[in-house]
Design an enzyme around this catalytic site. Structure first.
Site, mmCIF file in Angstrom:
data_model
loop_
_atom_site.group_PDB
_atom_site.id
_atom_site.type_symbol
_atom_site.label_atom_id
_atom_site.label_comp_id
_atom_site.label_asym_id
_atom_site.label_seq_id
_atom_site.Cartn_x
_atom_site.Cartn_y
_atom_site.Cartn_z
ATOM 1 N N GLU A 4 5.265 -1.411 13.549
ATOM 2 C CA GLU A 4 6.328 -0.619 14.180
ATOM 3 C C GLU A 4 5.772 0.797 14.313
ATOM 4 O O GLU A 4 5.679 1.527 13.326
ATOM 5 C CB GLU A 4 7.605 -0.620 13.343
ATOM 6 C CG GLU A 4 8.725 0.162 13.993
ATOM 7 C CD GLU A 4 10.005 0.209 13.164
ATOM 8 O OE1 GLU A 4 10.899 0.992 13.521
ATOM 9 O OE2 GLU A 4 10.089 -0.528 12.165
ATOM 10 N N LYS B 283 0.867 -1.177 0.000
ATOM 11 C CA LYS B 283 0.000 0.000 0.000
ATOM 12 C C LYS B 283 0.907 1.231 0.000
ATOM 13 O O LYS B 283 1.610 1.510 0.969
ATOM 14 C CB LYS B 283 -0.923 -0.029 1.223
ATOM 15 C CG LYS B 283 -2.059 0.996 1.147
ATOM 16 C CD LYS B 283 -1.586 2.365 1.540
ATOM 17 C CE LYS B 283 -2.678 3.413 1.422
ATOM 18 N NZ LYS B 283 -2.141 4.773 1.772
ATOM 19 N N GLY C 232 -2.763 5.197 13.360
ATOM 20 C CA GLY C 232 -2.866 4.437 12.120
ATOM 21 C C GLY C 232 -2.617 2.957 12.340
ATOM 22 O O GLY C 232 -3.356 2.095 11.842
ATOM 23 N N GLY C 233 -1.575 2.632 13.090
ATOM 24 C CA GLY C 233 -1.260 1.236 13.361
ATOM 25 C C GLY C 233 -2.335 0.551 14.176
ATOM 26 O O GLY C 233 -2.683 -0.607 13.938
ATOM 27 N N GLY D 192 4.514 3.358 11.146
ATOM 28 C CA GLY D 192 3.915 4.681 11.155
ATOM 29 C C GLY D 192 3.367 5.061 12.517
ATOM 30 O O GLY D 192 3.871 4.628 13.552
ATOM 31 N N SER D 193 2.310 5.855 12.499
ATOM 32 C CA SER D 193 1.763 6.435 13.720
ATOM 33 C C SER D 193 1.007 5.414 14.572
ATOM 34 O O SER D 193 0.559 4.375 14.073
ATOM 35 C CB SER D 193 0.805 7.576 13.372
ATOM 36 O OG SER D 193 -0.364 7.062 12.741
ATOM 37 N N CYS E 37 11.066 8.594 14.168
ATOM 38 C CA CYS E 37 10.261 7.994 15.229
ATOM 39 C C CYS E 37 11.086 7.702 16.472
ATOM 40 O O CYS E 37 10.536 7.466 17.551
ATOM 41 C CB CYS E 37 9.600 6.705 14.724
ATOM 42 S SG CYS E 37 10.762 5.426 14.192
#
Length: 313
Positions: free
Chosen positions: A230, A151, A210-211, A206-207, A267
């Protein structure tokens, strides 16, 4: 590979091809998979002069940073090729048949790790090479014998398409089946892919919001699937009294350098500094010099950053 949102019909074709490719790819000898990963690494290195300028425009990252990140990406591909040739990743266990086993005759029992099937990988925004189309999640899944549906992150669609073309051509040129790696565009296409019964695992960098949302989707399926995330973190830093006394100014300087590195978009950056009561480090931090402003990765991050700042006043 279109840069517009992937339609349901296009996604169905991609997932059908990925399912077929996974069956074939998972049965290939490890040496064949390793050779394909090396071929992809070589092709990406050879295309650096074409890829870096696209990444620079889309991500606002400096050429030197992008060159280093592309090198990391191809290193990861070669590293997983080495692991394939080593064979230890299979975690093979063999208990040979033993008629004299004290608990009763034991049959020949063998266990080995096997490919799980098609994997949906969600690319990250802040590493357009190393955590994107040909990044760590993709190359580990390919090495394991899985096909990948990637994606694309909305922050670097043109780069993703370019890296995808180079990588797919190299993989298939080295004997990988058609459908081994495909790109999909759009939030809905990513969600639909994760929920499709042909997909057997998901991966995300990512965030936290979102995760979390994607993890919940993966867990809510009639057949829940593994989700490897992650995610970001506050990353607190604790300073002891001894450290504050001995090198408080040095810690302040390092803290500023760390949280402003890459315009604060790593991050791993520290988010909270906890110091002993009465320490002069708080005042030093307020007066510490900051680096010059820098462009953020994309407009969405900039809008979110401005909104967060405005909420503080």
């Amino acid at each position: 590979m279109s840069e517009t949102a992937t339609t349901p019909a296009e996604l169905d074709d991609i997932l059908a091809a990925a399912a077929i490719a996974a069956q074939e790819w998972g049965q290939r000898p490890a040496a064949d998979r390793a050779a394909a990963l090396v071929a992809a690494a070589d092709a990406l290195d050879a295309a650096a002069s074409d890829l870096i300028p696209i990444a620079e425009v889309e991500s606002n990252l400096a050429p030197a940073r992008l060159q280093g990140e592309l090198k990391r990406t191809t290193f990861q591909l070669r590293l997983f090729a080495e692991l394939l040739n080593d064979g230890g990743y299979l975690d093979a266990r063999i208990d040979h048949a033993d008629d004299a086993w004290p608990m009763g005759a034991r049959p020949d029992i063998r266990r080995v790790l096997e490919p799980i099937g098609p994997v949906v990988v969600f690319a990250a925004s802040n590493f357009p090479f190393a955590f994107s189309v040909a990044g760590g999640d993709t190359c580990s899944a390919l090495a394991a014998g899985c096909s990948v549906v990637l994606k694309v992150h909305s922050g670097h669609p043109q780069l993703s398409a370019a890296v995808g073309r180079v990588t797919v051509q190299a993989l298939e040129g080295a004997g990988a089946p058609s459908g081994i790696l495909a790109l999909v565009y759009g939030t809905q296409a990513g969600r639909d892919a994760l929920m499709d019964s042909r997909v057997k695992a998901g991966a995300f960098t990512g965030s936290i919001p979102g995760g979390r949302a994607l993890f919940d989707l993966a867990s809510s399926r009639p057949e829940p699937i593994p989700f490897y995330g992650e995610l970001g973190s506050v990353n607190p830093v604790f300073v002891t009294e001894a450290a504050a006394t001995a090198r408080g100014s040095e810690i302040v300087s390092g803290f500023v350098q760390s949280y402003t590195m890459g315009a604060g978009q790593f991050c791993t950056k520290p988010g909270i500094l906890l110091v002993p009561a009465g320490s002069t480090m708080v005042a030093e931090l307020a007066e510490a010099a900051r680096p010059a402003p820098a462009k953020l990765l994309n407009e969405r991050i900039q809008v979110g950053y401005r909104a967060a700042l405005e909420s503080l006043f």
